[in-house]
Scaffold this motif. Structure first.
Motif, mmCIF file in Angstrom:
data_model
loop_
_atom_site.group_PDB
_atom_site.id
_atom_site.type_symbol
_atom_site.label_atom_id
_atom_site.label_comp_id
_atom_site.label_asym_id
_atom_site.label_seq_id
_atom_site.Cartn_x
_atom_site.Cartn_y
_atom_site.Cartn_z
ATOM 1 N N GLY A 23 0.782 -1.224 0.000
ATOM 2 C CA GLY A 23 0.000 0.000 0.000
ATOM 3 C C GLY A 23 0.814 1.275 0.000
ATOM 4 O O GLY A 23 0.267 2.354 0.195
ATOM 5 N N VAL A 24 2.103 1.173 -0.226
ATOM 6 C CA VAL A 24 2.981 2.335 -0.144
ATOM 7 C C VAL A 24 3.162 3.043 -1.481
ATOM 8 O O VAL A 24 3.145 4.265 -1.546
ATOM 9 C CB VAL A 24 4.369 1.922 0.417
ATOM 10 N N CYS A 25 3.306 2.283 -2.566
ATOM 11 C CA CYS A 25 3.698 2.894 -3.848
ATOM 12 C C CYS A 25 2.539 3.509 -4.619
ATOM 13 O O CYS A 25 2.740 4.404 -5.427
ATOM 14 C CB CYS A 25 4.439 1.886 -4.707
ATOM 15 N N GLY A 26 1.314 3.033 -4.429
ATOM 16 C CA GLY A 26 0.149 3.606 -5.093
ATOM 17 C C GLY A 26 -0.125 3.083 -6.488
ATOM 18 O O GLY A 26 -1.107 3.480 -7.112
ATOM 19 N N ALA A 27 0.715 2.194 -7.010
ATOM 20 C CA ALA A 27 0.549 1.714 -8.388
ATOM 21 C C ALA A 27 -0.749 0.944 -8.595
ATOM 22 O O ALA A 27 -1.264 0.895 -9.707
ATOM 23 C CB ALA A 27 1.741 0.840 -8.785
ATOM 24 N N CYS A 28 -1.288 0.349 -7.544
ATOM 25 C CA CYS A 28 -2.492 -0.481 -7.670
ATOM 26 C C CYS A 28 -3.781 0.279 -7.375
ATOM 27 O O CYS A 28 -4.845 -0.324 -7.254
ATOM 28 C CB CYS A 28 -2.383 -1.675 -6.727
ATOM 29 N N THR A 29 -3.722 1.598 -7.293
ATOM 30 C CA THR A 29 -4.894 2.388 -6.927
ATOM 31 C C THR A 29 -6.021 2.236 -7.947
ATOM 32 O O THR A 29 -5.816 2.346 -9.150
ATOM 33 C CB THR A 29 -4.521 3.872 -6.779
ATOM 34 N N VAL A 30 -7.217 1.954 -7.429
ATOM 35 C CA VAL A 30 -8.444 1.878 -8.216
ATOM 36 C C VAL A 30 -9.507 2.676 -7.465
ATOM 37 O O VAL A 30 -9.296 3.087 -6.327
ATOM 38 C CB VAL A 30 -8.914 0.413 -8.431
ATOM 39 N N ILE A 31 -10.640 2.874 -8.088
ATOM 40 C CA ILE A 31 -11.752 3.568 -7.429
ATOM 41 C C ILE A 31 -12.811 2.537 -7.088
ATOM 42 O O ILE A 31 -13.297 1.821 -7.969
ATOM 43 C CB ILE A 31 -12.322 4.680 -8.321
ATOM 44 N N VAL A 32 -13.150 2.443 -5.808
ATOM 45 C CA VAL A 32 -14.191 1.534 -5.335
ATOM 46 C C VAL A 32 -15.278 2.378 -4.687
ATOM 47 O O VAL A 32 -15.012 3.111 -3.729
ATOM 48 C CB VAL A 32 -13.645 0.494 -4.321
ATOM 49 N N ASP A 33 -16.465 2.296 -5.247
ATOM 50 C CA ASP A 33 -17.602 3.066 -4.747
ATOM 51 C C ASP A 33 -17.254 4.550 -4.568
ATOM 52 O O ASP A 33 -17.596 5.183 -3.577
ATOM 53 C CB ASP A 33 -18.132 2.463 -3.445
ATOM 54 N N GLY A 34 -16.521 5.082 -5.548
ATOM 55 C CA GLY A 34 -16.215 6.510 -5.572
ATOM 56 C C GLY A 34 -14.957 6.930 -4.852
ATOM 57 O O GLY A 34 -14.564 8.089 -4.935
ATOM 58 N N LEU A 35 -14.305 6.019 -4.146
ATOM 59 C CA LEU A 35 -13.111 6.374 -3.378
ATOM 60 C C LEU A 35 -11.875 5.680 -3.929
ATOM 61 O O LEU A 35 -11.924 4.497 -4.287
ATOM 62 C CB LEU A 35 -13.286 5.980 -1.907
ATOM 63 N N ALA A 36 -10.767 6.395 -3.968
ATOM 64 C CA ALA A 36 -9.507 5.799 -4.397
ATOM 65 C C ALA A 36 -9.012 4.879 -3.290
ATOM 66 O O ALA A 36 -8.924 5.284 -2.129
ATOM 67 C CB ALA A 36 -8.477 6.891 -4.685
ATOM 68 N N VAL A 37 -8.715 3.633 -3.648
ATOM 69 C CA VAL A 37 -8.221 2.659 -2.668
ATOM 70 C C VAL A 37 -7.040 1.890 -3.261
ATOM 71 O O VAL A 37 -6.895 1.777 -4.473
ATOM 72 C CB VAL A 37 -9.308 1.650 -2.222
ATOM 73 N N ARG A 38 -6.222 1.358 -2.381
ATOM 74 C CA ARG A 38 -5.106 0.511 -2.783
ATOM 75 C C ARG A 38 -5.643 -0.911 -2.941
ATOM 76 O O ARG A 38 -6.022 -1.551 -1.969
ATOM 77 C CB ARG A 38 -3.995 0.507 -1.746
ATOM 78 N N ALA A 39 -5.651 -1.412 -4.148
ATOM 79 C CA ALA A 39 -6.205 -2.733 -4.422
ATOM 80 C C ALA A 39 -5.365 -3.849 -3.821
ATOM 81 O O ALA A 39 -5.865 -4.957 -3.624
ATOM 82 C CB ALA A 39 -6.354 -2.941 -5.925
ATOM 83 N N CYS A 40 -4.111 -3.580 -3.494
ATOM 84 C CA CYS A 40 -3.270 -4.614 -2.879
ATOM 85 C C CYS A 40 -3.606 -4.793 -1.403
ATOM 86 O O CYS A 40 -3.242 -5.811 -0.810
ATOM 87 C CB CYS A 40 -1.786 -4.304 -3.051
#
Length: 158
Positions: free
Chosen positions: A45-62
Motif C-alpha cells: 500500500g505504499v507505492c500507489g501503483a495499484c490504486t483503483v476507485i471503489v464506490d467513488g473512493l480511491a483505494v489501494r487494491a493490494c
C-alpha cells in the motif's frame, strides 16, 4: 481455504466470480478479470501503483480483499477514457505535460486524480499535490505530474 461468491461492477460491466477469501482485489482484477492496468508494485500500500476507485473512493487494491468489494462498483484505469477513446481530462493533462516516463505508476496516479477531481469543484493544486505523496514514481516523473496537477487545478483543458 474458503471460497466466496462475489458480484461486482467493473468499468460498467457486472462480473460474478468465486474467489478465495485471501485473494486481493489487485490479483482479482489483474488475473481473473484481465485489468492489467492495475499494477502491483510494493504489495504494502505504499507505492500507489495499484490504486483503483471503489464506490467513488480511491483505494489501494493490494490492501483490499476481493470479497470486501462484493456488491461494489470498481473503476480501473481501463474504464477512465471515453468509449470513443477520448482521454479523460486527467489523462490528457498528464499526457500534455509529460507526467509519465515508464508508465508503471501512471495508472495509480490517474485513478487518484480522477477520484479527487470528479466533483463539481476541483481541489486546489496543493490538495492534489498532497494526494500524490502516496505515489512513488521510480523514474522521477514528478515535475511533469506536478505541472499536470497545476493544470487540472486551474481548470485548463487541452
Amino acid at each position: 481455504m474458503s471460497e466466496h461468491r462475489i458480484e461486482v461492477v467493473v468499468n460498467g460491466h457486472r462480473r460474478q466470480a468465486t474467489v478465495e477469501g485471501r485473494r486481493t482485489l489487485a490479483d482479482f482484477l489483474r488475473i481473473d478479470l484481465g485489468c492489467t492496468g492495475v499494477h502491483i508494485g510494493c504489495e504494502h500500500g505504499v507505492c500507489g501503483a495499484c490504486t483503483v476507485i471503489v464506490d467513488g473512493l480511491a483505494v489501494r487494491a493490494c490492501l483490499m480483499l476481493a470479497v470486501q468489494a462484493d456488491g461494489g462498483e470498481i473503476k480501473t484505469v481501463e474504464g477512465v477514457a471515453a468509449a470513443d477513446g477520448t482521454l479523460h481530462p486527467v489523462q490528457q493533462a498528464l499526457r500534455d505535460e509529460h507526467g509519465l516516463q515508464c508508465g508503471f505508476c501512471t495508472p495509480g496516479v490517474v485513478m487518484t486524480l480522477v477520484a479527487l477531481t470528479k466533483g463539481p469543484e476541483t481541489p486546489s493544486g496543493e490538495v492534489l499535490e498532497a494526494a500524490m505523496s502516496g505515489h512513488i514514481c521510480r523514474c522521477t516523473g514528478y515535475q511533469g505530474i506536478r505541472r499536470a496537477i497545476r493544470r487540472l487545478a486551474a481548470g485548463e483543458q487541452a
